[in-house]
Design a protein around this motif. Structure first.
Motif, PDB file in Angstrom:
ATOM      1  N   GLY A   6     -14.327  19.053  38.687  1.00 53.39           N
ATOM      2  CA  GLY A   6     -15.274  19.226  39.839  1.00 53.39           C
ATOM      3  C   GLY A   6     -16.242  17.794  40.010  1.00 53.39           C
ATOM      4  O   GLY A   6     -16.268  17.809  41.211  1.00 53.39           O
ATOM      5  N   LEU A   7     -16.740  17.317  38.914  1.00 53.04           N
ATOM      6  CA  LEU A   7     -17.493  16.190  39.185  1.00 53.04           C
ATOM      7  C   LEU A   7     -16.557  14.981  39.927  1.00 53.04           C
ATOM      8  O   LEU A   7     -17.144  14.551  40.713  1.00 53.04           O
ATOM      9  CB  LEU A   7     -17.999  15.537  37.813  1.00 53.04           C
ATOM     10  CG  LEU A   7     -19.051  14.716  37.802  1.00 53.04           C
ATOM     11  CD1 LEU A   7     -20.052  14.765  36.588  1.00 53.04           C
ATOM     12  CD2 LEU A   7     -18.729  13.222  37.773  1.00 53.04           C
ATOM     13  N   LEU A   8     -15.648  14.896  39.358  1.00 53.72           N
ATOM     14  CA  LEU A   8     -14.584  13.687  39.941  1.00 53.72           C
ATOM     15  C   LEU A   8     -14.363  13.863  41.356  1.00 53.72           C
ATOM     16  O   LEU A   8     -14.455  13.090  42.019  1.00 53.72           O
ATOM     17  CB  LEU A   8     -13.587  13.222  39.019  1.00 53.72           C
ATOM     18  CG  LEU A   8     -13.765  13.004  37.585  1.00 53.72           C
ATOM     19  CD1 LEU A   8     -12.385  12.910  36.829  1.00 53.72           C
ATOM     20  CD2 LEU A   8     -14.307  11.547  37.512  1.00 53.72           C
ATOM     21  N   SER A   9     -14.120  15.078  41.647  1.00 52.26           N
ATOM     22  CA  SER A   9     -13.645  15.414  43.055  1.00 52.26           C
ATOM     23  C   SER A   9     -14.723  15.270  43.986  1.00 52.26           C
ATOM     24  O   SER A   9     -14.528  15.389  45.123  1.00 52.26           O
ATOM     25  CB  SER A   9     -13.033  16.804  43.081  1.00 52.26           C
ATOM     26  OG  SER A   9     -11.755  17.027  42.139  1.00 52.26           O
ATOM     27  N   ALA A  10     -16.009  15.504  43.549  1.00 48.19           N
ATOM     28  CA  ALA A  10     -17.260  15.272  44.323  1.00 48.19           C
ATOM     29  C   ALA A  10     -17.475  13.778  44.795  1.00 48.19           C
ATOM     30  O   ALA A  10     -18.380  13.653  45.697  1.00 48.19           O
ATOM     31  CB  ALA A  10     -18.470  15.619  43.702  1.00 48.19           C
TER      32      ALA A  10
END
Length: 313
Positions: free
Chosen positions: A278-282
């Motif tokens: 989720g963090l990388l996709s942000a």
């Protein structure tokens, strides 16, 4: 475009990056004591010992990469910290320290770390997310942000941090995963974890500090019938799916394929991996703005151990 205009644009871009801060990289590191010093790994299996050394070498390489990135702080996710049954916890003591065994099963020698906490960021994250993301803060032996006693750490935090050479120059924020991760309904946490990771990524976009994220994670704990959790045929497919996620940056490999095996595989690090997705996709350009590398994915003992990096292209 004229050279003077290019120069101004480059200078402005650098200034914006400095003012706004950024997430410079993310890493998956094991916390099994085998990674610390394979010479103290009690095995007669030559292949297992070779794999342990590969894991150790990869962890040392991650430490060198983090040193080169020179982040202002390290955000570490631990599945083996002091945990709440429901909430994600951020530790609020100014100093944190602890120790770990070199094989997690035997007596000393120990390794130890002592780190300074960025209590301002920890407090901000608690206030920023609060009840809407099941995030709260925890202090030990004194008032939040003021206790003179160090917050206690163990292997889940100490082993990954042990490989960071310049801890005296970098502050640390620790996020503890809730103990409901042990429940059989762990896959139901996936949407929540993706959202929390995304929100953390957006938070660091707005900060004036650079950061790296370390996910302390071991994989399946059911690779051996002689291990404490017995054997499951889900163990290797789970570890393979996690490795495929790293190599292909394919969310489905993690949130669908690995999720279908995680209950039987018994992975302590799975929730941290999903949060990292989720963090990388942000990122502004999404997951495609990251270059991933899988350094190791082995199970020299009954549990799987993975080392991976995610760096900006």
């Amino acid at each position: 475009m004229k050279s003077a205009e290019v120069s101004i644009l480059v200078t402005l871009t650098i200034a914006i990056d400095f003012v706004m801060g950024e997430l410079k990289g993310a890493f998956v590191m094991p916390h099994g004591g085998i990674a610390l010093d394979p010479s103290k790994f009690h095995t007669t299996n030559k292949t297992a010992l070779e794999e342990a050394w590969k894991i150790h070498t990869a962890c040392a390489q991650i430490g060198r990469i983090v040193t080169e990135l020179q982040p202002d702080l390290i955000l570490l996710s631990t599945p083996h910290g002091i945990s709440d049954m429901n909430n994600f916890l951020l530790y609020l003591n100014p100093k944190m320290e602890g120790y770990a065994n070199t094989d997690n099963t035997g007596p000393p020698p120990y390794v130890s770390v002592s780190v300074n906490s960025d209590v301002n960021v920890s407090r901000d994250l608690v206030q920023h997310f609060g009840s809407k993301r099941n995030v709260s803060g925890l202090s030990a032996y004194g008032p939040p942000e003021e206790s003179t006693e160090p917050f206690p750490l163990r292997w889940g935090e100490v082993i990954p941090l042990h490989f960071m050479p310049n801890l005296n120059q970098t502050k640390v924020v620790i996020l503890s995963q809730p103990s409901r991760r042990y429940n059989d309904d762990m896959p139901t946490m996936i949407p929540e974890l993706l959202k929390l990771g995304s929100d953390i990524g957006k938070y660091f976009k707005s900060e004036k500090k650079t950061a790296v994220v370390i996910i302390s994670a071991d994989l399946a704990h059911t690779h051996s019938k002689d291990g404490p959790y017995g054997y499951s045929n889900a163990a290797q497919p789970f570890d393979d799916a996690c490795g495929k996620w790293v190599e292909n940056l394919d969310e489905q490999s993690l949130t669908k394929e690995a999720a279908s095996y995680v209950i039987k595989a018994k992975s302590c690090g799975y929730t941290g991996l999903v949060m990292l997705q989720g963090l990388l996709s942000a990122s502004s350009d999404g997951i495609t703005s990251w270059q991933s590398q899988l350094y190791a994915n082995y199970h020299p003992s009954y549990y799987g151990m993975m080392v991976a990096s995610f760096l900006r292209k």
